[in-house]
Design a protein around this motif. Structure first.
Motif, PDB file in Angstrom:
ATOM      1  N   SER A 123       0.859  -1.175   0.000  1.00  0.00           N
ATOM      2  CA  SER A 123       0.000   0.000   0.000  1.00  0.00           C
ATOM      3  C   SER A 123       0.899   1.231   0.000  1.00  0.00           C
ATOM      4  CB  SER A 123      -0.899   0.004   1.236  1.00  0.00           C
ATOM      5  OG  SER A 123      -0.103   0.039   2.418  1.00  0.00           O
ATOM      6  N   PHE A 124       0.396   2.329  -0.546  1.00  0.00           N
ATOM      7  CA  PHE A 124       1.162   3.571  -0.564  1.00  0.00           C
ATOM      8  C   PHE A 124       0.318   4.655   0.095  1.00  0.00           C
ATOM      9  CE2 PHE A 124       2.960   1.198  -4.153  1.00  0.00           C
ATOM     10  CZ  PHE A 124       4.308   1.265  -3.840  1.00  0.00           C
ATOM     11  N   ARG A 125       0.392   4.718   1.422  1.00  0.00           N
ATOM     12  CA  ARG A 125      -0.335   5.729   2.177  1.00  0.00           C
ATOM     13  C   ARG A 125       0.594   6.823   2.687  1.00  0.00           C
ATOM     14  NH1 ARG A 125      -2.173   0.829   4.139  1.00  0.00           N
ATOM     15  NH2 ARG A 125      -0.804   1.090   5.928  1.00  0.00           N
ATOM     16  N   THR A 126       1.822   6.435   3.066  1.00  0.00           N
ATOM     17  CA  THR A 126       2.793   7.386   3.612  1.00  0.00           C
ATOM     18  C   THR A 126       4.134   7.183   2.934  1.00  0.00           C
ATOM     19  OG1 THR A 126       1.673   7.338   5.761  1.00  0.00           O
ATOM     20  CG2 THR A 126       3.913   8.214   5.704  1.00  0.00           C
ATOM     21  N   ILE A 127       4.719   8.283   2.445  1.00  0.00           N
ATOM     22  CA  ILE A 127       6.018   8.251   1.781  1.00  0.00           C
ATOM     23  C   ILE A 127       6.949   9.218   2.496  1.00  0.00           C
ATOM     24  CG2 ILE A 127       7.266   8.726  -0.369  1.00  0.00           C
ATOM     25  CD1 ILE A 127       4.660   8.108  -1.874  1.00  0.00           C
ATOM     26  N   VAL A 128       8.134   8.760   2.857  1.00  0.00           N
ATOM     27  CA  VAL A 128       9.158   9.622   3.447  1.00  0.00           C
ATOM     28  C   VAL A 128      10.169   9.995   2.360  1.00  0.00           C
ATOM     29  CG1 VAL A 128      11.157   9.673   4.984  1.00  0.00           C
ATOM     30  CG2 VAL A 128       8.958   8.869   5.841  1.00  0.00           C
ATOM     31  N   PHE A 129      10.409  11.298   2.214  1.00  0.00           N
ATOM     32  CA  PHE A 129      11.438  11.791   1.292  1.00  0.00           C
ATOM     33  C   PHE A 129      12.578  12.353   2.126  1.00  0.00           C
ATOM     34  CE2 PHE A 129      13.158  15.359  -1.355  1.00  0.00           C
ATOM     35  CZ  PHE A 129      13.747  14.562  -2.330  1.00  0.00           C
ATOM     36  N   ALA A 130      13.725  11.666   2.124  1.00  0.00           N
ATOM     37  CA  ALA A 130      14.877  12.069   2.926  1.00  0.00           C
ATOM     38  C   ALA A 130      15.920  12.701   2.023  1.00  0.00           C
ATOM     39  CB  ALA A 130      15.468  10.859   3.654  1.00  0.00           C
ATOM     40  N   SER A 131      16.359  13.908   2.386  1.00  0.00           N
ATOM     41  CA  SER A 131      17.282  14.638   1.519  1.00  0.00           C
ATOM     42  C   SER A 131      18.048  15.658   2.348  1.00  0.00           C
ATOM     43  CB  SER A 131      16.492  15.347   0.413  1.00  0.00           C
ATOM     44  OG  SER A 131      17.317  16.246  -0.296  1.00  0.00           O
ATOM     45  N   ASN A 132      19.118  16.197   1.755  1.00  0.00           N
ATOM     46  CA  ASN A 132      19.801  17.318   2.404  1.00  0.00           C
ATOM     47  C   ASN A 132      19.165  18.649   2.037  1.00  0.00           C
ATOM     48  OD1 ASN A 132      20.584  17.467  -0.230  1.00  0.00           O
ATOM     49  ND2 ASN A 132      22.793  17.519   0.175  1.00  0.00           N
ATOM     50  N   LEU A 133      18.015  18.583   1.354  1.00  0.00           N
ATOM     51  CA  LEU A 133      17.156  19.731   1.074  1.00  0.00           C
ATOM     52  C   LEU A 133      17.889  20.899   0.412  1.00  0.00           C
ATOM     53  CD1 LEU A 133      14.467  20.259   3.841  1.00  0.00           C
ATOM     54  CD2 LEU A 133      14.190  19.552   1.472  1.00  0.00           C
ATOM     55  N   GLY A 134      18.148  20.727  -0.858  1.00  0.00           N
ATOM     56  CA  GLY A 134      18.642  21.829  -1.660  1.00  0.00           C
ATOM     57  C   GLY A 134      17.601  22.218  -2.689  1.00  0.00           C
ATOM     58  N   PRO A 135      17.707  23.387  -3.286  1.00  0.00           N
ATOM     59  CA  PRO A 135      16.734  23.810  -4.300  1.00  0.00           C
ATOM     60  C   PRO A 135      16.598  22.821  -5.451  1.00  0.00           C
ATOM     61  CG  PRO A 135      18.124  25.650  -3.626  1.00  0.00           C
ATOM     62  CD  PRO A 135      18.714  24.423  -2.994  1.00  0.00           C
ATOM     63  N   ALA A 136      17.668  22.044  -5.739  1.00  0.00           N
ATOM     64  CA  ALA A 136      17.607  21.080  -6.839  1.00  0.00           C
ATOM     65  C   ALA A 136      16.653  19.924  -6.548  1.00  0.00           C
ATOM     66  CB  ALA A 136      19.006  20.531  -7.128  1.00  0.00           C
ATOM     67  N   ASP A 137      16.235  19.765  -5.294  1.00  0.00           N
ATOM     68  CA  ASP A 137      15.311  18.682  -4.947  1.00  0.00           C
ATOM     69  C   ASP A 137      13.897  18.945  -5.437  1.00  0.00           C
ATOM     70  OD1 ASP A 137      17.146  17.037  -3.743  1.00  0.00           O
ATOM     71  OD2 ASP A 137      16.902  17.939  -1.776  1.00  0.00           O
ATOM     72  N   TYR A 138      13.664  20.114  -6.006  1.00  0.00           N
ATOM     73  CA  TYR A 138      12.314  20.426  -6.488  1.00  0.00           C
ATOM     74  C   TYR A 138      11.835  19.400  -7.501  1.00  0.00           C
ATOM     75  CZ  TYR A 138       8.981  22.464  -9.752  1.00  0.00           C
ATOM     76  OH  TYR A 138       7.922  22.643 -10.596  1.00  0.00           O
ATOM     77  N   ARG A 139      12.673  19.079  -8.484  1.00  0.00           N
ATOM     78  CA  ARG A 139      12.246  18.141  -9.527  1.00  0.00           C
ATOM     79  C   ARG A 139      11.994  16.754  -8.956  1.00  0.00           C
ATOM     80  NH1 ARG A 139      15.717  18.165 -14.846  1.00  0.00           N
ATOM     81  NH2 ARG A 139      13.981  16.791 -15.396  1.00  0.00           N
ATOM     82  N   ALA A 140      12.848  16.322  -8.022  1.00  0.00           N
ATOM     83  CA  ALA A 140      12.653  15.006  -7.411  1.00  0.00           C
ATOM     84  C   ALA A 140      11.337  14.958  -6.638  1.00  0.00           C
ATOM     85  CB  ALA A 140      13.827  14.682  -6.485  1.00  0.00           C
ATOM     86  N   LEU A 141      11.050  16.015  -5.876  1.00  0.00           N
ATOM     87  CA  LEU A 141       9.813  16.036  -5.105  1.00  0.00           C
ATOM     88  C   LEU A 141       8.594  16.177  -6.012  1.00  0.00           C
ATOM     89  CD1 LEU A 141       8.793  15.862  -2.236  1.00  0.00           C
ATOM     90  CD2 LEU A 141       8.974  18.334  -2.038  1.00  0.00           C
ATOM     91  N   GLN A 142       8.768  16.855  -7.124  1.00  0.00           N
ATOM     92  CA  GLN A 142       7.675  16.977  -8.088  1.00  0.00           C
ATOM     93  C   GLN A 142       7.321  15.604  -8.674  1.00  0.00           C
ATOM     94  OE1 GLN A 142       8.519  19.051 -11.821  1.00  0.00           O
ATOM     95  NE2 GLN A 142       6.625  20.213 -11.579  1.00  0.00           N
ATOM     96  N   LYS A 143       8.327  14.811  -9.041  1.00  0.00           N
ATOM     97  CA  LYS A 143       8.079  13.450  -9.528  1.00  0.00           C
ATOM     98  C   LYS A 143       7.441  12.600  -8.444  1.00  0.00           C
ATOM     99  CE  LYS A 143      11.808  13.235 -12.975  1.00  0.00           C
ATOM    100  NZ  LYS A 143      10.961  12.896 -14.131  1.00  0.00           N
ATOM    101  N   LEU A 144       7.913  12.746  -7.210  1.00  0.00           N
ATOM    102  CA  LEU A 144       7.369  11.951  -6.108  1.00  0.00           C
ATOM    103  C   LEU A 144       5.914  12.314  -5.836  1.00  0.00           C
ATOM    104  CD1 LEU A 144       8.149   9.783  -4.056  1.00  0.00           C
ATOM    105  CD2 LEU A 144       8.796  11.606  -2.489  1.00  0.00           C
ATOM    106  N   ALA A 145       5.591  13.602  -5.924  1.00  0.00           N
ATOM    107  CA  ALA A 145       4.205  14.033  -5.720  1.00  0.00           C
ATOM    108  C   ALA A 145       3.301  13.484  -6.818  1.00  0.00           C
ATOM    109  CB  ALA A 145       4.136  15.555  -5.679  1.00  0.00           C
ATOM    110  N   HIS A 146       3.815  13.425  -8.043  1.00  0.00           N
ATOM    111  CA  HIS A 146       3.047  12.836  -9.141  1.00  0.00           C
ATOM    112  C   HIS A 146       2.736  11.373  -8.838  1.00  0.00           C
ATOM    113  CE1 HIS A 146       1.665  12.263 -13.274  1.00  0.00           C
ATOM    114  NE2 HIS A 146       2.379  11.148 -13.292  1.00  0.00           N
ATOM    115  N   PHE A 147       3.732  10.644  -8.346  1.00  0.00           N
ATOM    116  CA  PHE A 147       3.548   9.237  -7.973  1.00  0.00           C
ATOM    117  C   PHE A 147       2.566   9.117  -6.808  1.00  0.00           C
ATOM    118  CE2 PHE A 147       4.674   5.521  -5.442  1.00  0.00           C
ATOM    119  CZ  PHE A 147       4.727   4.510  -6.390  1.00  0.00           C
ATOM    120  N   ALA A 148       2.748   9.948  -5.779  1.00  0.00           N
ATOM    121  CA  ALA A 148       1.885   9.881  -4.601  1.00  0.00           C
ATOM    122  C   ALA A 148       0.439  10.200  -4.939  1.00  0.00           C
ATOM    123  CB  ALA A 148       2.395  10.837  -3.527  1.00  0.00           C
TER     124      ALA A 148
END
Length: 237
Positions: free
Chosen positions: A126-151
């Motif tokens: 099941s996919f109810r909760t997803i953790v995104f672990a990162s050092n949080l730089g502005p470049a993570d926008y695209r990665a989080l955008q893809k992850l949000a599309h999946f979520a």
């Protein structure tokens, strides 16, 4: 995932990714991979009988004469948007992990789409909760955008956590939250929250595993950073 996202499936042996522009691998003498095609037939039968009615993914096999990079290239006519493969259970030292048993590492470093690694001990689908672990730089926008599309296919919530090994000052914490808010605002996915996380004395990997055990997500997402050859040998990322 294929049913929910209305996608089709391509089955392949674990590949060695060919460099761009390299010639196609010659076909084997015995023709198509019969075991792979037999597995595809069994899988197609299970998809027909299992789960609710809806999109039925078409399944095709990448024969030995095919090129793996043709199916992960963003410029191809029918690019893959997700590669799924079992994570290697490679023990031993860093050389064993990255040189002698590096299929997952090679694919994650070379594919032009996200790679989903399934550990042998994973049980939940099941996919109810997803953790995104990162050092949080502005470049993570695209990665989080893809992850949000999946979520979004599953209505899953995303917990973003900033992974860092040293204690942060109040200003640094404010800065990391500001970066998160900027990225989350651009992604515009409503189910994103932020949880601060800091590795204590056990190192980032061990503390991240502990954090995941507490948060109990269905999926842990990270960005695969590309390291030079010597750095891969000397630095256990």
């Amino acid at each position: 995932v294929a049913k929910t996202s209305r996608s089709d499936l391509v089955l392949s042996r674990v590949p060695v990714v060919a460099p761009a522009g390299s010639p196609a691998k010659p076909a084997q003498a015995d023709g198509p991979d019969r075991k792979l095609h037999a597995f595809a037939s069994r899988l197609q039968g299970k998809l027909i009988t299992a789960g609710p009615a809806g999109h039925l993914p078409a399944i095709r096999c990448l024969d030995p004469s095919g090129r793996w990079d043709d199916n992960t290239d963003a410029d191809s006519r029918d690019p893959a948007w997700l590669v799924v493969m079992p994570d290697e259970q490679a023990g031993g030292d860093i050389l064993s992990r990255f040189i002698f048993a590096g299929d997952t590492f090679r694919v994650a470093s070379s594919a032009r789409c996200p790679v989903l690694l399934i550990p042998a001990q994973a049980r939940s689908w099941s996919f109810r909760t997803i953790v995104f672990a990162s050092n949080l730089g502005p470049a993570d926008y695209r990665a989080l955008q893809k992850l949000a599309h999946f979520a979004g296919y599953f209505g899953a919530r995303i917990i973003v956590t900033h992974v860092h090994s040293a204690a942060l000052s109040g200003q640094e914490r404010a800065d990391q939250y500001r970066i998160f808010r900027g990225i989350a605002g651009k992604v515009a996915y409503p189910l994103i929250t932020f949880v601060d996380f800091r590795a204590a004395g056990g190192g980032i990997s061990r503390e991240l595993i502990r954090f995941v055990r507490d948060a109990r997500p269905d999926l842990l997402a990270m960005v695969s950073r590309k390291h030079p050859f010597l750095e891969r040998m000397l630095h256990k990322s």
